[in-house]
Design an enzyme around this catalytic site. Structure first.
Site, PDB file in Angstrom:
ATOM      1  CG  HIS A 228      -2.051   0.862   1.269  1.00  0.00           C
ATOM      2  ND1 HIS A 228      -2.411   1.665   0.220  1.00  0.00           N
ATOM      3  CD2 HIS A 228      -2.918   1.181   2.277  1.00  0.00           C
ATOM      4  CE1 HIS A 228      -3.452   2.420   0.565  1.00  0.00           C
ATOM      5  NE2 HIS A 228      -3.764   2.153   1.816  1.00  0.00           N
ATOM      6  CG  HIS A 267      -4.614   0.450  -8.332  1.00  0.00           C
ATOM      7  ND1 HIS A 267      -5.950   0.405  -8.043  1.00  0.00           N
ATOM      8  CD2 HIS A 267      -4.058   1.292  -7.442  1.00  0.00           C
ATOM      9  CE1 HIS A 267      -6.205   1.207  -7.020  1.00  0.00           C
ATOM     10  NE2 HIS A 267      -5.070   1.758  -6.635  1.00  0.00           N
ATOM     11  CG  ASP A 323       2.685   4.155  -4.097  1.00  0.00           C
ATOM     12  OD1 ASP A 323       2.698   5.214  -3.469  1.00  0.00           O
ATOM     13  OD2 ASP A 323       1.881   3.232  -3.878  1.00  0.00           O
TER      14      ASP A 323
HETATM   15  N1  CMC Z   1       4.576  -6.929 -10.587  1.00  0.00           N
HETATM   16  C1  CMC Z   1       4.458  -8.155 -11.185  1.00  0.00           C
HETATM   17  N2  CMC Z   1       3.320  -8.837 -11.258  1.00  0.00           N
HETATM   18  C2  CMC Z   1       2.224  -8.273 -10.702  1.00  0.00           C
HETATM   19  C3  CMC Z   1       2.269  -7.033 -10.082  1.00  0.00           C
HETATM   20  C4  CMC Z   1       3.500  -6.347 -10.042  1.00  0.00           C
HETATM   21  N3  CMC Z   1       3.607  -5.146  -9.454  1.00  0.00           N
HETATM   22  N4  CMC Z   1       1.047  -6.728  -9.605  1.00  0.00           N
HETATM   23  C5  CMC Z   1       0.263  -7.752  -9.932  1.00  0.00           C
HETATM   24  N5  CMC Z   1       0.965  -8.682 -10.603  1.00  0.00           N
HETATM   25  C6  CMC Z   1       0.468  -9.932 -11.185  1.00  0.00           C
HETATM   26  C7  CMC Z   1       0.150 -10.936 -10.097  1.00  0.00           C
HETATM   27  O1  CMC Z   1       1.280 -11.725  -9.803  1.00  0.00           O
HETATM   28  C8  CMC Z   1      -0.976 -11.704 -10.742  1.00  0.00           C
HETATM   29  O2  CMC Z   1      -0.419 -12.574 -11.696  1.00  0.00           O
HETATM   30  P1  CMC Z   1      -1.075 -14.035 -11.941  1.00  0.00           P
HETATM   31  O3  CMC Z   1      -2.442 -13.768 -12.477  1.00  0.00           O
HETATM   32  O4  CMC Z   1      -0.164 -14.692 -12.899  1.00  0.00           O
HETATM   33  O5  CMC Z   1      -1.089 -14.709 -10.595  1.00  0.00           O
HETATM   34  C9  CMC Z   1      -1.744 -10.649 -11.508  1.00  0.00           C
HETATM   35  O6  CMC Z   1      -0.765  -9.629 -11.807  1.00  0.00           O
HETATM   36  C10 CMC Z   1      -2.895 -10.046 -10.742  1.00  0.00           C
HETATM   37  O7  CMC Z   1      -2.383  -9.490  -9.541  1.00  0.00           O
HETATM   38  P2  CMC Z   1      -3.086  -9.556  -8.138  1.00  0.00           P
HETATM   39  O8  CMC Z   1      -2.046  -9.798  -7.088  1.00  0.00           O
HETATM   40  O9  CMC Z   1      -4.257 -10.499  -8.189  1.00  0.00           O
HETATM   41  O10 CMC Z   1      -3.643  -8.096  -8.031  1.00  0.00           O
HETATM   42  P3  CMC Z   1      -4.219  -7.415  -6.733  1.00  0.00           P
HETATM   43  O11 CMC Z   1      -5.345  -6.575  -7.178  1.00  0.00           O
HETATM   44  O12 CMC Z   1      -4.503  -8.409  -5.644  1.00  0.00           O
HETATM   45  O13 CMC Z   1      -3.009  -6.525  -6.226  1.00  0.00           O
HETATM   46  C11 CMC Z   1      -1.520  -4.758  -5.924  1.00  0.00           C
HETATM   47  C12 CMC Z   1      -2.893  -5.182  -6.442  1.00  0.00           C
HETATM   48  C13 CMC Z   1      -1.418  -3.234  -6.020  1.00  0.00           C
HETATM   49  C14 CMC Z   1      -1.379  -5.157  -4.459  1.00  0.00           C
HETATM   50  C15 CMC Z   1      -0.431  -5.424  -6.799  1.00  0.00           C
HETATM   51  O14 CMC Z   1      -0.553  -5.018  -8.128  1.00  0.00           O
HETATM   52  C16 CMC Z   1       0.968  -5.159  -6.272  1.00  0.00           C
HETATM   53  O15 CMC Z   1       1.411  -5.834  -5.347  1.00  0.00           O
HETATM   54  N6  CMC Z   1       1.685  -4.128  -6.836  1.00  0.00           N
HETATM   55  C17 CMC Z   1       2.996  -3.779  -6.333  1.00  0.00           C
HETATM   56  C18 CMC Z   1       2.876  -2.949  -5.074  1.00  0.00           C
HETATM   57  C19 CMC Z   1       2.371  -1.555  -5.347  1.00  0.00           C
HETATM   58  O16 CMC Z   1       2.840  -0.866  -6.248  1.00  0.00           O
HETATM   59  N7  CMC Z   1       1.409  -1.091  -4.523  1.00  0.00           N
HETATM   60  C20 CMC Z   1       0.836   0.256  -4.627  1.00  0.00           C
HETATM   61  C21 CMC Z   1      -0.602   0.206  -5.009  1.00  0.00           C
HETATM   62  S1  CMC Z   1      -1.275   1.792  -5.520  1.00  0.00           S
HETATM   63  C22 CMC Z   1      -1.228   2.863  -4.196  1.00  0.00           C
HETATM   64  C23 CMC Z   1      -1.533   2.294  -2.865  1.00  0.00           C
HETATM   65  O17 CMC Z   1      -2.528   1.575  -2.671  1.00  0.00           O
HETATM   66  O18 CMC Z   1      -0.780   2.586  -1.951  1.00  0.00           O
END
Ligand code: CMC
Length: 388
Positions: A228, A267, A323
């Site tokens: 986050h 996201h 971010d």
């Molecule tokens: N790098 C590589 N792969 C990713 C990433 C990433 N940053 N984000 C998602 N994926 C992949 C994930 O592994 C999954 O792949 P698969 O379908 O093969 O298993 C697919 O994309 C869907 O991801 P998810 O984990 O189901 O997505 P989510 O909605 O649960 O997670 C998230 C959203 C923001 C937590 C995630 O994208 C992430 O961890 N990003 C990196 C951390 C980040 O930048 N966070 C800031 C978010 S925006 C501002 C805030 O909230 O603070």
């Protein structure tokens, strides 16, 4: 389990009705109270946006003057809060300090327990928005080993914060206007984002009718995490680790192989370019005009270029989020990475409170209490110690 649905991360569950922030994740649209984020970032100020989020309408000139005046006279914290913060270890993470100290404010304002009284809610709202930058700056000075600088109420909101952070002489710290404006724009962009993890935490904790300082402390705790608000910190650490532009393709291969995530990408709601990231990228250019270009920018641009064309990221609709570029600005401002999530928490406070106010006045709102799908053993005979 009857009609109960299993939705462990609330991916498809609306936990409330809200009239504050609208997001269309597929189109990449963000609006506060119906005003597009692009217009607010271009024409408004953070303090006006805080008013908008909380009151639902843009203020008239008189309303804005009164709002600024009220916030300004509440920027000081009790001297014992200062002593309390001095008690943290010299290397305490400023976000941990912020979480502990904002929660501690509830003990300084026991009147905050009366959340049914609108006047009372108003004063706690003002106090929280006013004092958050003071707590954040104290946490920064603590990390730097420098004496705390008291608020200077002759200064506007972002200028006062910068003065508490960077003042080194008897004179006020005078930021370059482009830097002060870029900071204000960052504050606008971070002010609210509907039911994100920390806002959900504020609402869930607040639904027990606890005071708003305790609820906001829960929001800070949630924001601390690397998925986050801690992501901006993680992005900078990642860029520093990659070291050079030439190492980017190999790093991307590691991400695709599942070794790690590309921080600052992806996201839950946006399946398109995060509109805030676009504005931050432009704000970064303004700041770099003053500070010189952050050498890590080159690596970030290369990561974005490769990722936006790569099948792995395209098929999963992974784009830069808020971010990805914000940390580059914070670093150019001379902030240690540990301060980055704190820079997110300051403006998000107005969003947390707007959502808290909406929740406590919502007649449909009950205490947040999800159910579960039980997967454990059932009705067993207790086994005495000697027989196990
Ligand atoms: N790098 C590589 N792969 C990713 C990433 C990433 N940053 N984000 C998602 N994926 C992949 C994930 O592994 C999954 O792949 P698969 O379908 O093969 O298993 C697919 O994309 C869907 O991801 P998810 O984990 O189901 O997505 P989510 O909605 O649960 O997670 C998230 C959203 C923001 C937590 C995630 O994208 C992430 O961890 N990003 C990196 C951390 C980040 O930048 N966070 C800031 C978010 S925006 C501002 C805030 O909230 O603070």
């Amino acid at each position: 389990f009857g009609l109960m649905t299993y939705d462990p991360a609330f991916t498809n569950t609306a936990s409330c009705r809200s009239a504050i922030t609208f997001i269309d994740g597929d189109a990449g649209i963000l609006e506060y109270r119906g005003y597009p984020i692009e217009q607010l970032a271009e024409q408004s100020t953070y303090i006006e946006v805080a008013y908008l989020l909380i009151h639902g309408e843009l203020p008239t000139k008189d309303q804005l003057d009164q709002w600024c005046q009220e916030i300004t006279i509440h920027t000081f914290v009790h001297e014992n809060v200062k002593s309390f913060m001095q008690g943290f270890r010299h290397d305490a993470h400023p976000m941990g300090m912020l979480c502990g100290s904002v929660g501690a404010l509830s003990t300084f304002y026991p009147d905050a327990n009366d959340i049914q009284d609108p006047e009372n809610r108003h004063i706690q709202t003002i106090r929280l928005i006013a004092k958050m930058p003071t707590l954040a700056a104290f946490a920064f000075r603590h990390a730097m080993g420098q004496p705390y600088v008291y608020p200077d109420n002759d200064l506007p909101y972002p200028g006062n914060f910068l003065n508490m952070m960077y003042k080194m002489t008897e004179l006020k710290y005078e930021p370059d206007p482009r830097v002060a404006r870029a900071l204000d724009v960052l504050f606008i962009l971070h002010a609210d984002h509907e039911q994100n993890c920390s806002t959900n935490a504020v609402r869930a904790v607040g639904s027990s009718q606890v005071d708003p300082y305790s609820a906001v402390a829960a929001g800070v705790a949630a924001l601390y995490g690397p998925l986050h608000g801690g992501a901006n910190e993680a992005v900078l650490r990642m860029l520093a680790r990659i070291q050079t532009k030439d190492n980017v393709p190999q790093f991307i291969e590691g991400v695709k192989a599942g070794n790690e995530k590309l921080m600052g990408f992806g996201h839950r709601v946006y399946k398109n370019y995060d509109p805030r990231a676009r504005i931050i990228k432009a704000a970064a250019d303004d700041v770099f005009e003053v500070t010189g270009v952050n050498p890590l920018l080159e690596i970030a641009l290369e990561l974005e270029k490769i990722a936006l064309e790569d099948e792995y990221f395209v098929s999963r609709k992974l784009y830069p989020n808020v971010d990805f570029y914000s940390g580059l600005i914070y670093e150019a401002l001379g902030l240690p990475v540990s301060m980055f999530p704190v820079m997110f928490a300051i403006p998000r406070t107005s969003g947390w409170i707007a959502q808290w106010l909406e929740m406590v006045q919502d007649k449909e709102q009950k205490i947040a209490r999800p159910r579960q799908i039980y997967t454990g053993e059932r009705t067993r005979e207790y086994v005495p110690m000697g027989s196990r």
